[in-house]
Motif scaffolding. Sequence first.
Motif, PDB file in Angstrom:
ATOM      1  N   GLN A 162       0.818  -1.204   0.000  1.00 44.32           N
ATOM      2  CA  GLN A 162       0.000   0.000   0.000  1.00 44.32           C
ATOM      3  C   GLN A 162       0.856   1.260   0.000  1.00 44.32           C
ATOM      4  O   GLN A 162       0.542   2.234  -0.676  1.00 44.32           O
ATOM      5  CB  GLN A 162      -0.935   0.015   1.206  1.00 44.32           C
ATOM      6  CG  GLN A 162      -1.942   1.164   1.116  1.00 44.32           C
ATOM      7  CD  GLN A 162      -2.664   1.406   2.414  1.00 44.32           C
ATOM      8  OE1 GLN A 162      -2.177   1.048   3.474  1.00 44.32           O
ATOM      9  NE2 GLN A 162      -3.823   2.023   2.329  1.00 44.32           N
ATOM     10  N   LEU A 194       1.831   2.066  -3.316  1.00 46.84           N
ATOM     11  CA  LEU A 194       0.774   2.579  -4.172  1.00 46.84           C
ATOM     12  C   LEU A 194       0.644   4.092  -4.072  1.00 46.84           C
ATOM     13  O   LEU A 194       0.255   4.758  -5.031  1.00 46.84           O
ATOM     14  CB  LEU A 194      -0.563   1.919  -3.818  1.00 46.84           C
ATOM     15  CG  LEU A 194      -0.686   0.422  -4.098  1.00 46.84           C
ATOM     16  CD1 LEU A 194      -2.015  -0.104  -3.594  1.00 46.84           C
ATOM     17  CD2 LEU A 194      -0.521   0.129  -5.579  1.00 46.84           C
ATOM     18  N   LEU A 195       0.929   4.639  -2.886  1.00 41.72           N
ATOM     19  CA  LEU A 195       0.904   6.093  -2.740  1.00 41.72           C
ATOM     20  C   LEU A 195       2.169   6.679  -3.360  1.00 41.72           C
ATOM     21  O   LEU A 195       3.247   6.085  -3.274  1.00 41.72           O
ATOM     22  CB  LEU A 195       0.808   6.476  -1.270  1.00 41.72           C
ATOM     23  CG  LEU A 195      -0.514   6.110  -0.578  1.00 41.72           C
ATOM     24  CD1 LEU A 195      -0.429   6.368   0.913  1.00 41.72           C
ATOM     25  CD2 LEU A 195      -1.681   6.870  -1.192  1.00 41.72           C
ATOM     26  N   SER A 229      -1.454  10.791   4.280  1.00 45.82           N
ATOM     27  CA  SER A 229      -2.438   9.710   4.306  1.00 45.82           C
ATOM     28  C   SER A 229      -2.128   8.782   5.476  1.00 45.82           C
ATOM     29  O   SER A 229      -0.973   8.416   5.690  1.00 45.82           O
ATOM     30  CB  SER A 229      -2.419   8.921   2.989  1.00 45.82           C
ATOM     31  OG  SER A 229      -3.425   7.927   2.985  1.00 45.82           O
ATOM     32  N   TYR A 269      -6.614   7.161  -1.600  1.00 42.51           N
ATOM     33  CA  TYR A 269      -5.645   7.170  -2.692  1.00 42.51           C
ATOM     34  C   TYR A 269      -5.519   8.574  -3.259  1.00 42.51           C
ATOM     35  O   TYR A 269      -6.519   9.297  -3.398  1.00 42.51           O
ATOM     36  CB  TYR A 269      -6.118   6.207  -3.790  1.00 42.51           C
ATOM     37  CG  TYR A 269      -5.358   6.306  -5.091  1.00 42.51           C
ATOM     38  CD1 TYR A 269      -4.036   5.890  -5.187  1.00 42.51           C
ATOM     39  CD2 TYR A 269      -5.968   6.820  -6.231  1.00 42.51           C
ATOM     40  CE1 TYR A 269      -3.339   5.987  -6.372  1.00 42.51           C
ATOM     41  CE2 TYR A 269      -5.278   6.914  -7.430  1.00 42.51           C
ATOM     42  CZ  TYR A 269      -3.961   6.501  -7.495  1.00 42.51           C
ATOM     43  OH  TYR A 269      -3.281   6.593  -8.671  1.00 42.51           O
ATOM     44  N   GLU A 313      -2.784  10.795  -6.231  1.00 41.11           N
ATOM     45  CA  GLU A 313      -1.727  10.607  -7.222  1.00 41.11           C
ATOM     46  C   GLU A 313      -1.631  11.872  -8.069  1.00 41.11           C
ATOM     47  O   GLU A 313      -2.605  12.646  -8.194  1.00 41.11           O
ATOM     48  CB  GLU A 313      -2.061   9.404  -8.103  1.00 41.11           C
ATOM     49  CG  GLU A 313      -0.970   9.008  -9.082  1.00 41.11           C
ATOM     50  CD  GLU A 313       0.111   8.157  -8.441  1.00 41.11           C
ATOM     51  OE1 GLU A 313       1.183   8.736  -8.192  1.00 41.11           O
ATOM     52  OE2 GLU A 313      -0.107   6.969  -8.200  1.00 41.11           O
ATOM     53  N   MET A 332      -8.254  -0.034  -4.087  1.00 39.69           N
ATOM     54  CA  MET A 332      -7.434   1.150  -4.310  1.00 39.69           C
ATOM     55  C   MET A 332      -6.366   0.867  -5.366  1.00 39.69           C
ATOM     56  O   MET A 332      -6.071   1.713  -6.216  1.00 39.69           O
ATOM     57  CB  MET A 332      -6.779   1.585  -3.004  1.00 39.69           C
ATOM     58  CG  MET A 332      -5.985   2.877  -3.116  1.00 39.69           C
ATOM     59  SD  MET A 332      -5.058   3.263  -1.621  1.00 39.69           S
ATOM     60  CE  MET A 332      -3.598   2.273  -1.876  1.00 39.69           C
ATOM     61  N   SER A 333      -5.779  -0.332  -5.339  1.00 38.50           N
ATOM     62  CA  SER A 333      -4.770  -0.679  -6.331  1.00 38.50           C
ATOM     63  C   SER A 333      -5.383  -0.741  -7.732  1.00 38.50           C
ATOM     64  O   SER A 333      -4.727  -0.394  -8.725  1.00 38.50           O
ATOM     65  CB  SER A 333      -4.120  -2.018  -5.978  1.00 38.50           C
ATOM     66  OG  SER A 333      -5.063  -3.080  -6.066  1.00 38.50           O
ATOM     67  N   LYS A 346      -5.650   2.777  -8.941  1.00 39.84           N
ATOM     68  CA  LYS A 346      -4.347   3.278  -9.383  1.00 39.84           C
ATOM     69  C   LYS A 346      -4.046   2.813 -10.804  1.00 39.84           C
ATOM     70  O   LYS A 346      -3.563   3.588 -11.635  1.00 39.84           O
ATOM     71  CB  LYS A 346      -3.258   2.801  -8.425  1.00 39.84           C
ATOM     72  CG  LYS A 346      -1.854   3.288  -8.782  1.00 39.84           C
ATOM     73  CD  LYS A 346      -0.828   2.743  -7.799  1.00 39.84           C
ATOM     74  CE  LYS A 346       0.574   3.210  -8.173  1.00 39.84           C
ATOM     75  NZ  LYS A 346       0.797   4.630  -7.832  1.00 39.84           N
TER      76      LYS A 346
END
Length: 436
Positions: free
Chosen positions: A201, A204-205, A221, A231, A233, A260-261, A264
């Motif tokens: 995770q 991912l950020l 976050s 999320y 980006e 969330m992934s 992304k």
Amino acid sequence: MLLYAVFSSLVTLFNLPTSSVFEQKLTEAISFQKLSQSIKPGEDEEQVLDILMDSCMSAAYVDAAWLELYPSEPEQSSKIQLQKFISNGERQEVMTLLKRSAPFASYFNGQTTDRTEYLYGHIPHEIYKSVLVLPVSANKKKLGDIFLLKEVKDGFNKEMINIISTFAGQTSISIENHRLLNEAIRNERYREELEIAQRVQRSLLPSELHHNDCFEIDGFSAAADEVGGDYYETYRFDKNNFALIIGDVSGKGTSAAFNMSQMKGVFHSLVQLNLPPKDFLSKANNALSRCLEKNNFITTTYYTISTLTKEINFARAGHCPTLYYSREKDISRFLNIKGMGLGIVRNDGYENYLEEGYLKYQPGDVMVMYTDGIVEAKNKDNQEFGYDKLRLLLDGLKDFQAMEIKSKIVEEVYDFVGRETLPDDDYSILVIKFKA
């Protein structure tokens, strides 16, 4: 010679019962040792119960036996296991008599306590005359009952019952230790998997928030659980054009992090097309509708920023309204435009629920993007942090840099909730301050 023969005969005669007792004790000791060493990590409990049955049968010289396991779920039925030297018909006959005969009737009709160590008595069966019932438990939970039957009326003496009760107690301890060990192994495996999920995770950020000299940007976050579903980006088209997104997945924990992934991946696939925000969200809804479960959705806001023309275009998919401070008007306001979360409407008509916003920024303007965990954070009196408090807070922080504004808002939220209080939802925030 005659006298010697008489004495030898007497010694042999009186030694026979003693030998049988020693032989029985040896058998019991061997059985107890096997029972004590029966549980090893990874072994099945059924093997231990099988050893228990063999030990009890050999210790009491029983003629028939069976083990009945209780169901793990209320709607399931009891399971007959390890039935030995007795047919199903005879077992059912014995069980019917037990439910009618004392002292068994009160136990099987649920009228006795869970502390019953054993039940022993006679039944009017044509083959089996005496029955011994021993409850088997682990972690204070009853696993089932062992039924031992003999064809003689007084088949079990006090010593036999004590030996068998000891076997049952040792088995209960072994099974309890076995379950505790397996639970510890599962917890350790879960902890390792959770650490992997947290690392994933964090990856991912974004490690970098794209910007140029015309604006500052900073983000924060924090997950309510070990992993979360918030999320954000950024993406840089060229030196003057940027895209930003912030989103919140419904739910919490690992399922939210998984969704969330997916968000992304959709963002990085579509952002390269340089679509207008409304078209971007429409295509994102089509993509996510194919992979999100029906009860899941994602709220998000997508922005495009041009520092050459000082324009901001954005579209909102059910997400919290962006808080915007205008230096020219010296006031903060929420940018409320129409929009519905991704995955709620899963057809071509989703575009009709979207609206695109537009504004021109000036140096000194501040834009705050956040998830609902910020405004819905509750204190000990069950009061929410709220939109008004966030707006008034920005009015007092308008002259600070983006990083300071972000830090002071986060500190204010934690002070409001209480530093020792676990958050109810994920906290995420992005702050942009325009300089030129």
